[in-house]
Design an enzyme around this catalytic site. Structure first.
Site, PDB file in Angstrom:
ATOM      1  N   SER A  10     -46.947  64.079 -39.389  1.00  0.00           N
ATOM      2  CA  SER A  10     -46.052  65.183 -39.049  1.00  0.00           C
ATOM      3  C   SER A  10     -45.101  65.456 -40.215  1.00  0.00           C
ATOM      4  O   SER A  10     -44.312  64.595 -40.606  1.00  0.00           O
ATOM      5  CB  SER A  10     -45.244  64.833 -37.792  1.00  0.00           C
ATOM      6  OG  SER A  10     -44.311  65.856 -37.560  1.00  0.00           O
ATOM      7  N   HIS A  35     -49.630  68.023 -39.377  1.00  0.00           N
ATOM      8  CA  HIS A  35     -48.976  68.522 -38.159  1.00  0.00           C
ATOM      9  C   HIS A  35     -47.656  69.185 -38.553  1.00  0.00           C
ATOM     10  O   HIS A  35     -46.822  68.589 -39.232  1.00  0.00           O
ATOM     11  CB  HIS A  35     -48.741  67.338 -37.221  1.00  0.00           C
ATOM     12  CG  HIS A  35     -48.144  67.683 -35.900  1.00  0.00           C
ATOM     13  ND1 HIS A  35     -48.899  68.084 -34.806  1.00  0.00           N
ATOM     14  CD2 HIS A  35     -46.851  67.676 -35.473  1.00  0.00           C
ATOM     15  CE1 HIS A  35     -48.098  68.306 -33.778  1.00  0.00           C
ATOM     16  NE2 HIS A  35     -46.851  68.069 -34.150  1.00  0.00           N
ATOM     17  N   ASP A  37     -44.304  71.126 -37.191  1.00  0.00           N
ATOM     18  CA  ASP A  37     -43.462  71.376 -36.020  1.00  0.00           C
ATOM     19  C   ASP A  37     -42.582  72.600 -36.230  1.00  0.00           C
ATOM     20  O   ASP A  37     -41.778  72.651 -37.161  1.00  0.00           O
ATOM     21  CB  ASP A  37     -42.544  70.170 -35.775  1.00  0.00           C
ATOM     22  CG  ASP A  37     -43.317  68.980 -35.241  1.00  0.00           C
ATOM     23  OD1 ASP A  37     -44.112  69.168 -34.307  1.00  0.00           O
ATOM     24  OD2 ASP A  37     -43.120  67.869 -35.768  1.00  0.00           O
ATOM     25  N   MET A  39     -39.672  74.826 -34.511  1.00  0.00           N
ATOM     26  CA  MET A  39     -38.652  74.736 -33.448  1.00  0.00           C
ATOM     27  C   MET A  39     -37.693  75.914 -33.547  1.00  0.00           C
ATOM     28  O   MET A  39     -37.268  76.276 -34.654  1.00  0.00           O
ATOM     29  CB  MET A  39     -37.860  73.442 -33.607  1.00  0.00           C
ATOM     30  CG  MET A  39     -38.718  72.203 -33.640  1.00  0.00           C
ATOM     31  SD  MET A  39     -37.710  70.754 -33.912  1.00  0.00           S
ATOM     32  CE  MET A  39     -38.977  69.484 -34.048  1.00  0.00           C
ATOM     33  N   HIS A  68     -47.620  73.151 -34.272  1.00  0.00           N
ATOM     34  CA  HIS A  68     -47.083  72.814 -32.946  1.00  0.00           C
ATOM     35  C   HIS A  68     -45.849  73.684 -32.690  1.00  0.00           C
ATOM     36  O   HIS A  68     -44.786  73.454 -33.259  1.00  0.00           O
ATOM     37  CB  HIS A  68     -46.723  71.307 -32.949  1.00  0.00           C
ATOM     38  CG  HIS A  68     -46.080  70.830 -31.687  1.00  0.00           C
ATOM     39  ND1 HIS A  68     -45.480  69.590 -31.587  1.00  0.00           N
ATOM     40  CD2 HIS A  68     -45.935  71.408 -30.467  1.00  0.00           C
ATOM     41  CE1 HIS A  68     -44.998  69.426 -30.359  1.00  0.00           C
ATOM     42  NE2 HIS A  68     -45.249  70.510 -29.669  1.00  0.00           N
ATOM     43  N   MET A  70     -42.791  74.792 -30.785  1.00  0.00           N
ATOM     44  CA  MET A  70     -41.809  74.427 -29.752  1.00  0.00           C
ATOM     45  C   MET A  70     -40.835  75.593 -29.659  1.00  0.00           C
ATOM     46  O   MET A  70     -39.667  75.488 -30.055  1.00  0.00           O
ATOM     47  CB  MET A  70     -41.118  73.117 -30.136  1.00  0.00           C
ATOM     48  CG  MET A  70     -41.995  71.902 -29.892  1.00  0.00           C
ATOM     49  SD  MET A  70     -41.436  70.456 -30.792  1.00  0.00           S
ATOM     50  CE  MET A  70     -42.244  70.749 -32.349  1.00  0.00           C
ATOM     51  N   MET A 139     -46.568  65.110 -25.141  1.00  0.00           N
ATOM     52  CA  MET A 139     -45.380  64.651 -25.855  1.00  0.00           C
ATOM     53  C   MET A 139     -45.007  63.272 -25.320  1.00  0.00           C
ATOM     54  O   MET A 139     -44.850  63.087 -24.111  1.00  0.00           O
ATOM     55  CB  MET A 139     -44.208  65.614 -25.634  1.00  0.00           C
ATOM     56  CG  MET A 139     -44.352  66.978 -26.280  1.00  0.00           C
ATOM     57  SD  MET A 139     -44.676  66.952 -28.059  1.00  0.00           S
ATOM     58  CE  MET A 139     -43.279  66.023 -28.689  1.00  0.00           C
ATOM     59  N   PHE A 145     -36.953  66.382 -32.026  1.00  0.00           N
ATOM     60  CA  PHE A 145     -36.536  65.502 -33.122  1.00  0.00           C
ATOM     61  C   PHE A 145     -37.578  64.411 -33.382  1.00  0.00           C
ATOM     62  O   PHE A 145     -38.250  63.969 -32.447  1.00  0.00           O
ATOM     63  CB  PHE A 145     -35.198  64.820 -32.785  1.00  0.00           C
ATOM     64  CG  PHE A 145     -34.095  65.806 -32.529  1.00  0.00           C
ATOM     65  CD1 PHE A 145     -33.340  66.311 -33.585  1.00  0.00           C
ATOM     66  CD2 PHE A 145     -33.834  66.254 -31.244  1.00  0.00           C
ATOM     67  CE1 PHE A 145     -32.342  67.258 -33.352  1.00  0.00           C
ATOM     68  CE2 PHE A 145     -32.842  67.194 -30.997  1.00  0.00           C
ATOM     69  CZ  PHE A 145     -32.089  67.695 -32.058  1.00  0.00           C
ATOM     70  N   ASP A 177     -47.964  62.785 -29.356  1.00  0.00           N
ATOM     71  CA  ASP A 177     -46.999  63.117 -30.410  1.00  0.00           C
ATOM     72  C   ASP A 177     -45.619  62.579 -30.042  1.00  0.00           C
ATOM     73  O   ASP A 177     -45.048  62.969 -29.019  1.00  0.00           O
ATOM     74  CB  ASP A 177     -46.959  64.655 -30.536  1.00  0.00           C
ATOM     75  CG  ASP A 177     -46.015  65.153 -31.626  1.00  0.00           C
ATOM     76  OD1 ASP A 177     -45.531  64.335 -32.435  1.00  0.00           O
ATOM     77  OD2 ASP A 177     -45.770  66.378 -31.654  1.00  0.00           O
ATOM     78  N   GLY A 178     -45.104  61.672 -30.885  1.00  0.00           N
ATOM     79  CA  GLY A 178     -43.746  61.158 -30.709  1.00  0.00           C
ATOM     80  C   GLY A 178     -43.705  59.642 -30.588  1.00  0.00           C
ATOM     81  O   GLY A 178     -44.323  59.074 -29.691  1.00  0.00           O
ATOM     82  N   GLY A 179     -43.010  59.013 -31.539  1.00  0.00           N
ATOM     83  CA  GLY A 179     -42.849  57.556 -31.488  1.00  0.00           C
ATOM     84  C   GLY A 179     -44.144  56.790 -31.696  1.00  0.00           C
ATOM     85  O   GLY A 179     -44.298  55.675 -31.193  1.00  0.00           O
TER      86      GLY A 179
HETATM   87  C1  DX5 Z   1     -41.045  66.031 -32.059  1.00  0.00           C
HETATM   88  C2  DX5 Z   1     -42.198  66.510 -32.908  1.00  0.00           C
HETATM   89  C3  DX5 Z   1     -43.010  65.427 -33.515  1.00  0.00           C
HETATM   90  C4  DX5 Z   1     -42.262  64.555 -34.492  1.00  0.00           C
HETATM   91  C5  DX5 Z   1     -42.846  63.173 -34.388  1.00  0.00           C
HETATM   92  O1  DX5 Z   1     -40.482  67.111 -31.405  1.00  0.00           O
HETATM   93  O2  DX5 Z   1     -43.082  67.306 -32.142  1.00  0.00           O
HETATM   94  O3  DX5 Z   1     -44.178  65.954 -34.145  1.00  0.00           O
HETATM   95  O4  DX5 Z   1     -42.364  64.995 -35.812  1.00  0.00           O
HETATM   96  O5  DX5 Z   1     -42.067  62.340 -35.141  1.00  0.00           O
HETATM   97  P1  DX5 Z   1     -42.049  60.768 -34.971  1.00  0.00           P
HETATM   98  O6  DX5 Z   1     -43.425  60.275 -35.314  1.00  0.00           O
HETATM   99  O7  DX5 Z   1     -41.002  60.343 -35.904  1.00  0.00           O
HETATM  100  O8  DX5 Z   1     -41.713  60.472 -33.529  1.00  0.00           O
HETATM  101 ZN    ZN Z   2     -45.081  67.849 -33.003  1.00  0.00          ZN
END
Ligand code: DX5
Ligand code: ZN
Length: 218
Positions: A10, A35, A37, A39, A68, A70, A139, A145, A177-179
């Site tokens: 990402s 990827h 993002d 926002m 992606h 958002m 997600m 974030f 996606d995330g963590g």
């Molecule tokens: C969060 C994003 C993710 C983010 C993931 O809203 O959609 O793509 O970049 O970041 P990490 O891997 O740090 O959780």
């Molecule tokens: Zn994302």
């Protein structure tokens, strides 16, 4: 046979002062996609980048661009992101009342389409769209974030999607996606995910080639 695992770093976790080098790093790491993002500060409480930056990334690489969104009203922005090189456009189920039209329009533009779900959104609300989708994105943090902690309740949804995919004989990717790191990735893969998005984990490692390999094999 073991499902082939795809990995998309990402770009949100990249150093934006040297974005070209960061994109090249992703390319060299044998990632399957990059990827990106987007926002809007309304659908999520953060603003990231827009089409101009996607165009710049597109000029820097031939990598598959996984965009992606958002943002609210994703339908209104499809053409913009198609124009700047998106290969896959994923939008949020919660962001529009026109899920069907938005899916159809992305497909009409000749692009792959993904539907994303926030951690608290029930996936069963969306099964009627499954046969039109190339990808379902779960997600595993609240969107907006990077650097957040993985929310384990996503695992049930991944499993449900895997079972539906099998029962309905469909072929969509299950992205998470995330963590995501080595530990959480392997939990997701065990439940049926085949497409991992990782920002912080991949961009904080010295050797992205090795870390992408690790994610694919965990
Ligand atoms: C969060 C994003 C993710 C983010 C993931 O809203 O959609 O793509 O970049 O970041 P990490 O891997 O740090 O959780
Ligand atoms: Zn994302």
């Amino acid at each position: 046979m073991k499902n082939k695992i795809k990995v998309a770093p990402s770009i949100l976790a990249a150093d934006f002062s040297k974005i070209y080098d960061e994109v090249k790093k992703v390319e060299k790491a044998n990632a399957d996609a990059i990827h990106i993002d987007i926002m809007d500060g309304h659908f999520v409480p953060n603003i990231s980048i827009g089409p101009q930056m996607v165009a710049a990334i597109n000029r820097s690489t031939d990598l598959f661009l996984d965009v992606h969104l958002m943002i609210y009203n994703p339908f209104d922005y499809i053409e913009k992101f198609v124009e700047v090189g998106a290969d896959l456009i994923t939008f949020h189920f919660e962001a529009t009342e026109d899920v069907e039209d938005t899916i159809n329009y992305i497909k009409k533009c000749g692009k792959k389409v993904g539907l994303a779900f926030n951690p608290e959104t029930s996936f069963s609300l969306a099964t009627k769209y499954l046969e039109k989708l190339d990808l379902v994105l779960f997600m595993s943090v609240h969107p907006g974030f990077g650097r957040q902690k993985f929310i384990p309740s996503v695992l049930e949804k991944i499993e449900l999607a895997k079972n539906l995919k099998k029962d309905l004989k469909l072929d969509f990717d299950i992205q998470v996606d995330g963590g995501i790191d080595i530990v959480t990735a392997s939990r997701c893969i065990n439940k049926g995910a085949n497409f991992l998005v990782a920002g912080t984990y991949l961009f904080s490692q010295k050797d992205m080639i090795e870390s992408v390999k690790k994610l694919k094999n965990c």
